[in-house]
Design a protein around this motif. Structure first.
Motif, PDB file in Angstrom:
ATOM      1  N   MET A   1       0.848  -1.193   0.000  1.00  0.00           N
ATOM      2  CA  MET A   1       0.000   0.000   0.000  1.00  0.00           C
ATOM      3  C   MET A   1       0.882   1.240   0.000  1.00  0.00           C
ATOM      4  O   MET A   1       1.779   1.382   0.819  1.00  0.00           O
ATOM      5  CB  MET A   1      -0.896   0.005   1.234  1.00  0.00           C
ATOM      6  CG  MET A   1      -1.977   1.060   1.224  1.00  0.00           C
ATOM      7  SD  MET A   1      -2.958   0.961   2.739  1.00  0.00           S
ATOM      8  CE  MET A   1      -3.603  -0.698   2.596  1.00  0.00           C
ATOM      9  N   ASP A   2       0.646   2.150  -0.966  1.00  0.00           N
ATOM     10  CA  ASP A   2       1.463   3.342  -1.093  1.00  0.00           C
ATOM     11  C   ASP A   2       1.181   4.318   0.037  1.00  0.00           C
ATOM     12  O   ASP A   2       0.074   4.432   0.533  1.00  0.00           O
ATOM     13  CB  ASP A   2       1.170   4.042  -2.429  1.00  0.00           C
ATOM     14  CG  ASP A   2       1.598   3.205  -3.625  1.00  0.00           C
ATOM     15  OD1 ASP A   2       1.033   3.411  -4.691  1.00  0.00           O
ATOM     16  OD2 ASP A   2       2.487   2.361  -3.470  1.00  0.00           O
ATOM     17  N   THR A   3       2.239   5.047   0.429  1.00  0.00           N
ATOM     18  CA  THR A   3       2.047   6.154   1.356  1.00  0.00           C
ATOM     19  C   THR A   3       1.243   7.235   0.647  1.00  0.00           C
ATOM     20  O   THR A   3       1.538   7.583  -0.482  1.00  0.00           O
ATOM     21  CB  THR A   3       3.401   6.707   1.801  1.00  0.00           C
ATOM     22  OG1 THR A   3       4.121   5.660   2.432  1.00  0.00           O
ATOM     23  CG2 THR A   3       3.217   7.857   2.768  1.00  0.00           C
ATOM     24  N   CYS A   4       0.227   7.781   1.264  1.00  0.00           N
ATOM     25  CA  CYS A   4      -0.638   8.726   0.580  1.00  0.00           C
ATOM     26  C   CYS A   4      -1.256   9.667   1.595  1.00  0.00           C
ATOM     27  O   CYS A   4      -1.211   9.435   2.794  1.00  0.00           O
ATOM     28  CB  CYS A   4      -1.739   7.999  -0.193  1.00  0.00           C
ATOM     29  SG  CYS A   4      -2.780   6.979   0.853  1.00  0.00           S
ATOM     30  N   TYR A   5      -1.824  10.729   1.074  1.00  0.00           N
ATOM     31  CA  TYR A   5      -2.468  11.692   1.946  1.00  0.00           C
ATOM     32  C   TYR A   5      -3.934  11.345   2.170  1.00  0.00           C
ATOM     33  O   TYR A   5      -4.510  11.719   3.182  1.00  0.00           O
ATOM     34  CB  TYR A   5      -2.343  13.099   1.342  1.00  0.00           C
ATOM     35  CG  TYR A   5      -0.928  13.601   1.417  1.00  0.00           C
ATOM     36  CD1 TYR A   5      -0.037  13.397   0.368  1.00  0.00           C
ATOM     37  CD2 TYR A   5      -0.477  14.251   2.554  1.00  0.00           C
ATOM     38  CE1 TYR A   5       1.266  13.836   0.447  1.00  0.00           C
ATOM     39  CE2 TYR A   5       0.829  14.706   2.632  1.00  0.00           C
ATOM     40  CZ  TYR A   5       1.701  14.496   1.582  1.00  0.00           C
ATOM     41  OH  TYR A   5       2.992  14.929   1.669  1.00  0.00           O
ATOM     42  N   THR A   6      -4.565  10.700   1.235  1.00  0.00           N
ATOM     43  CA  THR A   6      -5.971  10.323   1.363  1.00  0.00           C
ATOM     44  C   THR A   6      -6.139   8.866   0.956  1.00  0.00           C
ATOM     45  O   THR A   6      -5.734   8.474  -0.144  1.00  0.00           O
ATOM     46  CB  THR A   6      -6.862  11.208   0.465  1.00  0.00           C
ATOM     47  OG1 THR A   6      -6.689  12.575   0.820  1.00  0.00           O
ATOM     48  CG2 THR A   6      -8.320  10.825   0.613  1.00  0.00           C
ATOM     49  N   LEU A   7      -6.757   8.079   1.825  1.00  0.00           N
ATOM     50  CA  LEU A   7      -7.039   6.688   1.485  1.00  0.00           C
ATOM     51  C   LEU A   7      -8.191   6.623   0.490  1.00  0.00           C
ATOM     52  O   LEU A   7      -9.085   7.476   0.490  1.00  0.00           O
ATOM     53  CB  LEU A   7      -7.399   5.898   2.744  1.00  0.00           C
ATOM     54  CG  LEU A   7      -6.325   5.800   3.820  1.00  0.00           C
ATOM     55  CD1 LEU A   7      -6.856   5.035   5.021  1.00  0.00           C
ATOM     56  CD2 LEU A   7      -5.071   5.129   3.284  1.00  0.00           C
ATOM     57  N   ASP A  34      -7.271   1.288  -1.226  1.00  0.00           N
ATOM     58  CA  ASP A  34      -6.819   0.854   0.101  1.00  0.00           C
ATOM     59  C   ASP A  34      -7.867  -0.002   0.801  1.00  0.00           C
ATOM     60  O   ASP A  34      -7.531  -0.905   1.553  1.00  0.00           O
ATOM     61  CB  ASP A  34      -6.513   2.086   0.957  1.00  0.00           C
ATOM     62  CG  ASP A  34      -5.492   2.983   0.293  1.00  0.00           C
ATOM     63  OD1 ASP A  34      -4.323   2.596   0.214  1.00  0.00           O
ATOM     64  OD2 ASP A  34      -5.884   4.064  -0.186  1.00  0.00           O
ATOM     65  N   PHE A  35      -9.139   0.321   0.581  1.00  0.00           N
ATOM     66  CA  PHE A  35     -10.253  -0.430   1.143  1.00  0.00           C
ATOM     67  C   PHE A  35     -11.216  -0.819   0.022  1.00  0.00           C
ATOM     68  O   PHE A  35     -11.297  -0.126  -0.996  1.00  0.00           O
ATOM     69  CB  PHE A  35     -11.042   0.410   2.160  1.00  0.00           C
ATOM     70  CG  PHE A  35     -10.391   0.556   3.504  1.00  0.00           C
ATOM     71  CD1 PHE A  35     -10.760  -0.259   4.566  1.00  0.00           C
ATOM     72  CD2 PHE A  35      -9.414   1.518   3.720  1.00  0.00           C
ATOM     73  CE1 PHE A  35     -10.173  -0.119   5.808  1.00  0.00           C
ATOM     74  CE2 PHE A  35      -8.817   1.676   4.953  1.00  0.00           C
ATOM     75  CZ  PHE A  35      -9.196   0.849   6.004  1.00  0.00           C
ATOM     76  N   VAL A  36     -11.953  -1.893   0.240  1.00  0.00           N
ATOM     77  CA  VAL A  36     -13.053  -2.275  -0.646  1.00  0.00           C
ATOM     78  C   VAL A  36     -14.326  -2.302   0.186  1.00  0.00           C
ATOM     79  O   VAL A  36     -14.374  -2.936   1.240  1.00  0.00           O
ATOM     80  CB  VAL A  36     -12.806  -3.652  -1.291  1.00  0.00           C
ATOM     81  CG1 VAL A  36     -14.042  -4.111  -2.054  1.00  0.00           C
ATOM     82  CG2 VAL A  36     -11.609  -3.579  -2.231  1.00  0.00           C
ATOM     83  N   PRO A 212     -10.874  11.752  11.990  1.00  0.00           N
ATOM     84  CA  PRO A 212     -10.750  11.616  10.536  1.00  0.00           C
ATOM     85  C   PRO A 212     -12.122  11.692   9.863  1.00  0.00           C
ATOM     86  O   PRO A 212     -13.130  11.242  10.416  1.00  0.00           O
ATOM     87  CB  PRO A 212     -10.138  10.233  10.347  1.00  0.00           C
ATOM     88  CG  PRO A 212      -9.609   9.834  11.672  1.00  0.00           C
ATOM     89  CD  PRO A 212     -10.435  10.536  12.692  1.00  0.00           C
ATOM     90  N   ILE A 213     -12.158  12.260   8.655  1.00  0.00           N
ATOM     91  CA  ILE A 213     -13.391  12.327   7.876  1.00  0.00           C
ATOM     92  C   ILE A 213     -13.251  11.463   6.629  1.00  0.00           C
ATOM     93  O   ILE A 213     -12.269  11.557   5.885  1.00  0.00           O
ATOM     94  CB  ILE A 213     -13.735  13.770   7.465  1.00  0.00           C
ATOM     95  CG1 ILE A 213     -14.139  14.586   8.694  1.00  0.00           C
ATOM     96  CG2 ILE A 213     -14.868  13.789   6.436  1.00  0.00           C
ATOM     97  CD1 ILE A 213     -14.536  16.012   8.385  1.00  0.00           C
ATOM     98  N   SER A 214     -14.268  10.638   6.393  1.00  0.00           N
ATOM     99  CA  SER A 214     -14.380   9.849   5.170  1.00  0.00           C
ATOM    100  C   SER A 214     -15.627  10.314   4.432  1.00  0.00           C
ATOM    101  O   SER A 214     -16.671  10.547   5.056  1.00  0.00           O
ATOM    102  CB  SER A 214     -14.493   8.360   5.506  1.00  0.00           C
ATOM    103  OG  SER A 214     -14.709   7.594   4.338  1.00  0.00           O
ATOM    104  N   LEU A 232      -8.750  15.108   3.552  1.00  0.00           N
ATOM    105  CA  LEU A 232      -9.672  14.084   4.050  1.00  0.00           C
ATOM    106  C   LEU A 232      -8.918  12.788   4.317  1.00  0.00           C
ATOM    107  O   LEU A 232      -7.891  12.508   3.697  1.00  0.00           O
ATOM    108  CB  LEU A 232     -10.786  13.839   3.037  1.00  0.00           C
ATOM    109  CG  LEU A 232     -11.646  15.057   2.683  1.00  0.00           C
ATOM    110  CD1 LEU A 232     -12.558  14.740   1.508  1.00  0.00           C
ATOM    111  CD2 LEU A 232     -12.453  15.516   3.883  1.00  0.00           C
ATOM    112  N   TYR A 233      -9.453  11.979   5.224  1.00  0.00           N
ATOM    113  CA  TYR A 233      -8.790  10.723   5.539  1.00  0.00           C
ATOM    114  C   TYR A 233      -9.065   9.674   4.474  1.00  0.00           C
ATOM    115  O   TYR A 233      -8.185   8.900   4.103  1.00  0.00           O
ATOM    116  CB  TYR A 233      -9.236  10.212   6.901  1.00  0.00           C
ATOM    117  CG  TYR A 233      -8.367   9.097   7.422  1.00  0.00           C
ATOM    118  CD1 TYR A 233      -7.101   9.382   7.957  1.00  0.00           C
ATOM    119  CD2 TYR A 233      -8.771   7.778   7.363  1.00  0.00           C
ATOM    120  CE1 TYR A 233      -6.281   8.370   8.418  1.00  0.00           C
ATOM    121  CE2 TYR A 233      -7.953   6.759   7.831  1.00  0.00           C
ATOM    122  CZ  TYR A 233      -6.714   7.059   8.351  1.00  0.00           C
ATOM    123  OH  TYR A 233      -5.896   6.055   8.795  1.00  0.00           O
ATOM    124  N   SER A 234     -10.298   9.650   3.967  1.00  0.00           N
ATOM    125  CA  SER A 234     -10.663   8.621   2.998  1.00  0.00           C
ATOM    126  C   SER A 234     -11.744   9.128   2.055  1.00  0.00           C
ATOM    127  O   SER A 234     -12.598   9.931   2.439  1.00  0.00           O
ATOM    128  CB  SER A 234     -11.160   7.359   3.720  1.00  0.00           C
ATOM    129  OG  SER A 234     -11.666   6.403   2.803  1.00  0.00           O
TER     130      SER A 234
END
Length: 264
Positions: A1-7, A34-36, A212-214, A232-234
């Protein structure tokens, strides 16, 4: 999983797949998200299955309530109905989705659709040793607080109902404070909100409260770049491939010396 600012969370019907099918689950897992996301509710025989609505709309049998029939009966309806066969080969069990996620090393966003699925969902996840690989959504305050009380080991996002967000007599800042207070009171780890109800006040207030906000659910037609810049988180999206590519470019720019988000 890549390092990123937003999932990035792959919506249950991402990249033009039929939602909550094996194809949609596997497509999401192969997409670089990152998620399904999977939507979970229960059948009459208490099995957690992947299905969004509380009913199936069939040509031969009319509306079929998912909770009124066993899994085998529901799959028989699909096999005998020409309109359903074009969409589903069968209803997928949540157990199957968890097994696939474990094989892929993937994280799941489990969107709870009815209270009766909470116990079998929790049992399935714990038996698979996947508690740390699951985030639970679809929970407004009462459901979220109840779930966290019974299963404190799970991470739960608080879903915010439209009624609170549309209260005209309250300012955006007051609503933001109430939303964050509810999330803390329910022992939630963050906030899950439909993207068109997101406000700058909520983003800033949640940040101050370490919440965090998704957001859900962005499509290709939405301005994806703007949301990537919001901190945003996700983001849940149907356009996973496109958002993954945009995130790569955004992350590469952010890595340059002296570049601030507002200048991108």
């Amino acid at each position: 999983m890549d390092t990123c600012y937003t999932l990035i969370t792959a919506h249950s019907g991402c990249d033009n797949t039929t939602p909550n099918t094996l194809e949609s689950v596997i497509t999401g897992m192969e997409s670089g998200a990152d998620f399904v996301e999977v939507d979970v509710r229960t059948t009459k025989d208490g099995l957690p299955v992947l299905f969004h609505d509380g009913f199936m709309k069939t040509e031969n049998h009319g509306l079929i309530n998912i909770c009124d029939y066993s899994l085998s009966e529901l799959n028989d309806f699909i096999k005998s109905d020409s309109s359903m066969k074009n969409q589903y080969s069968e209803i997928v069990t949540f157990t199957k989705a968890v097994s696939i996620a474990k094989d892929f090393g993937c994280l799941l966003n489990v969107d709870i659709k009815d209270d009766s699925c909470i116990d079998p969902m929790a049992t399935t996840v714990k038996n698979a040793d996947m508690v740390d690989s699951v985030i639970i959504t679809g929970c407004k305050y009462k459901r979220a607080a109840s779930l966290k009380k019974k299963y404190p080991e799970f991470q739960v996002l608080l879903n915010i109902g439209h009624k609170l967000l549309l209260e005209k007599e309250k300012s955006a800042s007051v609503i933001a404070e109430e939303v964050c207070r509810m999330a803390v009171d329910a022992s939630c780890c963050g906030i899950n909100i439909e993207f068109n109800y997101l406000t700058d006040e909520l983003v800033q207030t949640a940040r101050r409260r370490f919440l965090p906000i998704s957001i859900w659910t962005l499509k290709e037609s939405n301005n994806l770049d703007d949301y990537l810049k919001m901190g945003l988180y996700s983001i849940t999206t149907t356009a996973v491939d496109l958002l993954v590519e945009k995130r790569k470019k955004f992350t590469a720019k952010m890595a340059l010396p002296g570049i601030l988000p507002e200048n991108i």
